[in-house]
Design a protein around this motif. Structure first.
Motif, short mmCIF file in Angstrom:
data_model
loop_
_atom_site.label_atom_id
_atom_site.label_comp_id
_atom_site.label_asym_id
_atom_site.label_seq_id
_atom_site.Cartn_x
_atom_site.Cartn_y
_atom_site.Cartn_z
N ALA A 488 8.06 -2.33 -29.36
CA ALA A 488 9.50 -2.06 -29.40
C ALA A 488 10.05 -2.29 -28.00
O ALA A 488 9.32 -2.13 -27.01
CB ALA A 488 9.80 -0.64 -29.87
N TYR A 489 11.31 -2.68 -27.90
CA TYR A 489 11.89 -2.87 -26.57
C TYR A 489 13.06 -1.93 -26.37
O TYR A 489 13.75 -1.56 -27.31
CB TYR A 489 12.30 -4.32 -26.32
CG TYR A 489 13.28 -4.93 -27.29
CD1 TYR A 489 14.65 -4.86 -27.06
CD2 TYR A 489 12.83 -5.61 -28.41
CE1 TYR A 489 15.55 -5.44 -27.94
CE2 TYR A 489 13.73 -6.20 -29.30
CZ TYR A 489 15.08 -6.12 -29.06
OH TYR A 489 15.98 -6.69 -29.93
N GLN A 490 13.23 -1.52 -25.12
CA GLN A 490 14.28 -0.58 -24.74
C GLN A 490 15.19 -1.22 -23.70
O GLN A 490 14.73 -1.93 -22.81
CB GLN A 490 13.68 0.69 -24.14
CG GLN A 490 12.90 1.55 -25.11
CD GLN A 490 12.32 2.77 -24.42
OE1 GLN A 490 11.88 2.69 -23.26
NE2 GLN A 490 12.29 3.90 -25.10
N ALA A 491 16.48 -0.94 -23.81
CA ALA A 491 17.44 -1.45 -22.82
C ALA A 491 18.77 -0.75 -23.06
O ALA A 491 18.90 0.05 -23.98
CB ALA A 491 17.61 -2.96 -22.95
N ASN A 492 19.74 -1.04 -22.20
CA ASN A 492 21.11 -0.69 -22.55
C ASN A 492 21.84 -2.00 -22.83
O ASN A 492 21.39 -3.09 -22.46
CB ASN A 492 21.80 0.16 -21.49
CG ASN A 492 22.04 -0.58 -20.18
OD1 ASN A 492 22.65 -1.64 -20.15
ND2 ASN A 492 21.58 0.01 -19.08
N THR A 493 22.96 -1.90 -23.52
CA THR A 493 23.65 -3.10 -24.02
C THR A 493 23.99 -4.07 -22.90
O THR A 493 23.73 -5.28 -23.00
CB THR A 493 24.92 -2.68 -24.77
OG1 THR A 493 24.54 -1.91 -25.92
CG2 THR A 493 25.71 -3.89 -25.22
N GLN A 494 24.55 -3.58 -21.81
CA GLN A 494 24.97 -4.47 -20.72
C GLN A 494 23.75 -5.10 -20.04
O GLN A 494 23.73 -6.31 -19.78
CB GLN A 494 25.79 -3.68 -19.70
CG GLN A 494 26.43 -4.54 -18.63
CD GLN A 494 27.22 -3.70 -17.64
OE1 GLN A 494 27.02 -2.50 -17.52
NE2 GLN A 494 28.14 -4.34 -16.94
N GLU A 495 22.72 -4.30 -19.80
CA GLU A 495 21.49 -4.79 -19.17
C GLU A 495 20.84 -5.86 -20.04
O GLU A 495 20.39 -6.90 -19.56
CB GLU A 495 20.56 -3.59 -18.97
CG GLU A 495 19.18 -3.89 -18.45
CD GLU A 495 18.35 -2.62 -18.42
OE1 GLU A 495 17.62 -2.36 -19.40
OE2 GLU A 495 18.44 -1.86 -17.43
N PHE A 496 20.78 -5.59 -21.33
CA PHE A 496 20.11 -6.51 -22.26
C PHE A 496 20.83 -7.86 -22.32
O PHE A 496 20.20 -8.92 -22.17
CB PHE A 496 20.06 -5.87 -23.65
CG PHE A 496 19.49 -6.76 -24.72
CD1 PHE A 496 18.12 -6.96 -24.81
CD2 PHE A 496 20.32 -7.41 -25.64
CE1 PHE A 496 17.58 -7.78 -25.80
CE2 PHE A 496 19.80 -8.22 -26.62
CZ PHE A 496 18.43 -8.41 -26.70
N TRP A 497 22.15 -7.84 -22.54
CA TRP A 497 22.85 -9.10 -22.68
C TRP A 497 22.97 -9.84 -21.35
O TRP A 497 23.09 -11.07 -21.33
CB TRP A 497 24.22 -8.88 -23.32
CG TRP A 497 24.07 -8.55 -24.78
CD1 TRP A 497 24.21 -7.34 -25.38
CD2 TRP A 497 23.71 -9.47 -25.83
NE1 TRP A 497 23.95 -7.43 -26.73
CE2 TRP A 497 23.66 -8.72 -27.02
CE3 TRP A 497 23.44 -10.84 -25.86
CZ2 TRP A 497 23.32 -9.32 -28.25
CZ3 TRP A 497 23.13 -11.43 -27.08
CH2 TRP A 497 23.07 -10.68 -28.25
N ASN A 498 22.90 -9.14 -20.24
CA ASN A 498 22.86 -9.81 -18.94
C ASN A 498 21.52 -10.48 -18.68
O ASN A 498 21.41 -11.35 -17.82
CB ASN A 498 23.19 -8.83 -17.82
CG ASN A 498 24.68 -8.75 -17.54
OD1 ASN A 498 25.25 -9.61 -16.87
ND2 ASN A 498 25.32 -7.72 -18.09
N SER A 499 20.48 -10.07 -19.44
CA SER A 499 19.17 -10.70 -19.29
C SER A 499 19.02 -11.93 -20.16
O SER A 499 17.97 -12.58 -20.15
CB SER A 499 18.06 -9.69 -19.63
OG SER A 499 17.96 -9.48 -21.03
N CYS A 500 20.07 -12.27 -20.92
CA CYS A 500 20.02 -13.44 -21.80
C CYS A 500 19.98 -14.71 -20.96
O CYS A 500 20.90 -15.01 -20.20
CB CYS A 500 21.24 -13.46 -22.72
SG CYS A 500 21.22 -14.78 -23.94
#
Length: 550
Positions: A488-500
């Motif tokens: 499973a992966y954990q993140a916050n929304t802003q962090e996750f989409w900035n890692s795209c």
């Protein structure tokens, strides 16, 4: 493991997956032949609607709309070699919504006569006037010109309700037999179909007749290591769609392979249920001996059938304007993406991230010609090059963000429920440069490829989250190497989409579907699609879901 123990352990999860998606009011069980009978013609529906509109205006309404709805559902359930159940339902009635003294009022009835509808309209006005005594601000509707008499029909090729039940049973039992022949321990399958026949009329001058179809095939296979009692399951990688039975006639052009070495196959606008269950049978046995993931930072390569749910929860819901404004908090709360947050220009994601809302895409769950308050549907930008540029809104919300038109995303699950703002199709746009899945994987030194949606959680502002999946494969030095488990992966929304970091091109673009998206109190369910191509996210925190804490 004994069958009795297995059923006891997994019954709740399986039950949640295979419950039929009938409207909350429940339809009356009917003979399947009834589902093929024509409903009222448009002339009759217009007379009925006018009775409601005229009664509402006479009672003091400044605005009124009438929705006449006939909702048809059918589900076929099987397990191993048996048919577990067949349910066909019909629900028919009328909902009347009005504005009187600047306040909303709503009433509904299953007495579908001119007198019955007029009575419901009068009651709706009485409710609005009573509500107006505590209303602080008057309702402001974005202007909407009437369309006159128009119609819209889903462009289906084969009405699923016209297909004999025997053919549906044979398909599902054939899927089960295929899985059992390949060595799985248990298998169940389901085929659900929905037809919404909706007529909308309003004092703006619209009389809109729509015929909407949805279909959802699915299964769940389980393999057991009887020596240890360990078991693993895999659900279908199908998506519910806004199509007819033609969805179950696979076409070679619709088949999209996952990365080399993954044994994952995706589908565009048709679905090969037998091919998918064969892959599932192979994968579910591999999962019994798969290596448990080592926690840490990984580059994630996410298949569209997985990424769709992440889009749904971390973009679709937080950009619903009623959540943003704090008017809606059911089903995981409000939203971090406030008007102030948007005004500051904070990045929602990297420049690769372009996300649109679109209720016009043929074959999707959200595709209709007009929404449930008579607004013509459209496409609009939500996130452009990583920046939040707009929200999802309906007629009485547009003025709250300084806009003059609705986005056409108002919906009610039935005639007896009031319509309100719902999520449209929300999709991540594919990359413009040619990029295959294997090329995307080749850029990953240490990563994980994830397909299918699994368990998830997200906080009350749609910010911090955790997502699982169905199948997981290790990526090492640009190659798929082995299957993994407990990921499973954990993140916050802003962090996750900035890692795209990158997304494949149009040739890999596919839709994931949510057949039962819950919202509101009393709860309502809607159906919505989310498109994407396979996408890479760099440096995401991965946890091991099997490890104990402490």
């Amino acid at each position: 493991m004994k069958r009795r123990n297995f059923v006891g352990l997994t019954g709740l999860a399986a039950g949640a997956l295979f419950l039929p998606s009938f409207p909350s009011l429940g339809g009356a069980l009917v003979d399947p032949a009834r589902l093929l009978e024509p409903g009222a013609d448009t002339a009759q529906k217009k007379r009925l609607a006018d009775a409601g509109l005229n009664a509402a205006k006479a009672a003091g309404a400044s605005y009124a709309d009438v929705r006449i709805g006939r909702y048809l559902n059918q589900s076929v359930f099987t397990r191993e070699k048996q048919v577990q159940g067949i349910a066909s339902t019909e629900s028919y009635g009328v909902g009347v919504r009005v504005i009187a003294n600047g306040t909303w009022g709503f009433a509904s009835t299953n007495t579908v006569t001119e007198a019955g509808i007029a009575k419901a309209a009068q009651l709706a006005v009485q409710i609005a006037k009573a509500n107006s005594k505590v209303q602080k601000e008057k309702v402001q509707l974005a202007p909407q010109a009437g369309f006159g008499e128009v119609s819209w029909k889903a462009p289906i090729q084969q009405n699923a309700f016209e297909v004999p039940i025997k053919d549906k049973v044979d398909l599902l039992l054939g899927v089960n037999a295929k899985a059992l022949d390949l060595g799985v321990s248990f298998v169940n399958s389901i085929l659900s179909q929905v037809n919404e026949q909706k007529y909308f009329a309003s004092t703006d001058g619209s009389y809109i007749d729509q015929d909407i179809h949805r279909i959802y095939p699915s299964f769940n296979v389980t393999a057991i290591d009887r020596a240890s009692g360990k078991f693993r399951s895999r659900q279908a990688l199908s998506s519910p769609v806004g199509m007819g039975y033609e969805y179950l006639t696979p076409k070679a052009a619709d088949k999209v392979a996952g990365p080399t070495g993954s044994d994952v196959v995706g589908y565009k606008y048709s679905y090969d249920m037998l091919e998918d269950v064969a892959a599932a049978a192979k994968q579910v046995k591999q999962k019994l001996t798969a290596k448990s993931v080592v926690p840490g930072k990984y580059d994630l390569v996410l298949d569209p059938h997985h990424l769709g749910l992440t889009i749904h929860e971390s973009v679709g819901h937080p950009l619903e304007l009623d959540r943003v404004l704090g008017y809606e908090a059911n089903y995981a709360g409000t939203s971090f993406a406030t008007l102030e947050w948007k005004a500051k220009g904070l990045p929602y994601g990297s420049k690769v991230v372009n996300i649109v809302a679109d209720k016009t895409q043929p074959g999707t769950l959200g595709a209709v010609g007009y929404d449930d308050e008579g607004v013509k549907t459209k496409r609009w930008d939500l996130i452009k090059e990583g920046r939040l540029v707009d929200y999802e809104k309906i007629r009485d919300q547009a003025h709250m963000v300084g806009q003059k038109e609705s986005d056409g995303c108002c919906y009610s699950q039935s005639w007896q429920d009031v319509q309100f703002q719902r999520m449209p199709n929300v999709s991540l746009q594919p990359g413009k440069a040619k990029l295959s899945v294997d090329e995307l994987v080749s850029k990953v030194d240490k990563g994980i490829y994830i397909a299918g949606n699994g368990s998830f959680s997200i906080d009350q502002q749609r910010f911090n989250f955790q997502f699982g999946g169905q199948v997981f494969y290790a990526i090492e030095k640009g190659k798929i190497t082995e299957m993994l488990e407990d990921v499973a992966y954990q993140a916050n929304t802003q962090e996750f989409w900035n890692s795209c970091a990158a997304t494949c091109d149009e040739s890999d673009f596919r839709f994931f579907g949510a057949f039962n998206d819950g919202k509101g109190q009393p709860s309502q369910s809607s159906a919505v699609s989310h498109g994407s191509a396979t996408t890479r996210f760099n440096g995401v925190n991965v946890i091991n879901t099997a490890r104990k804490i402490g």
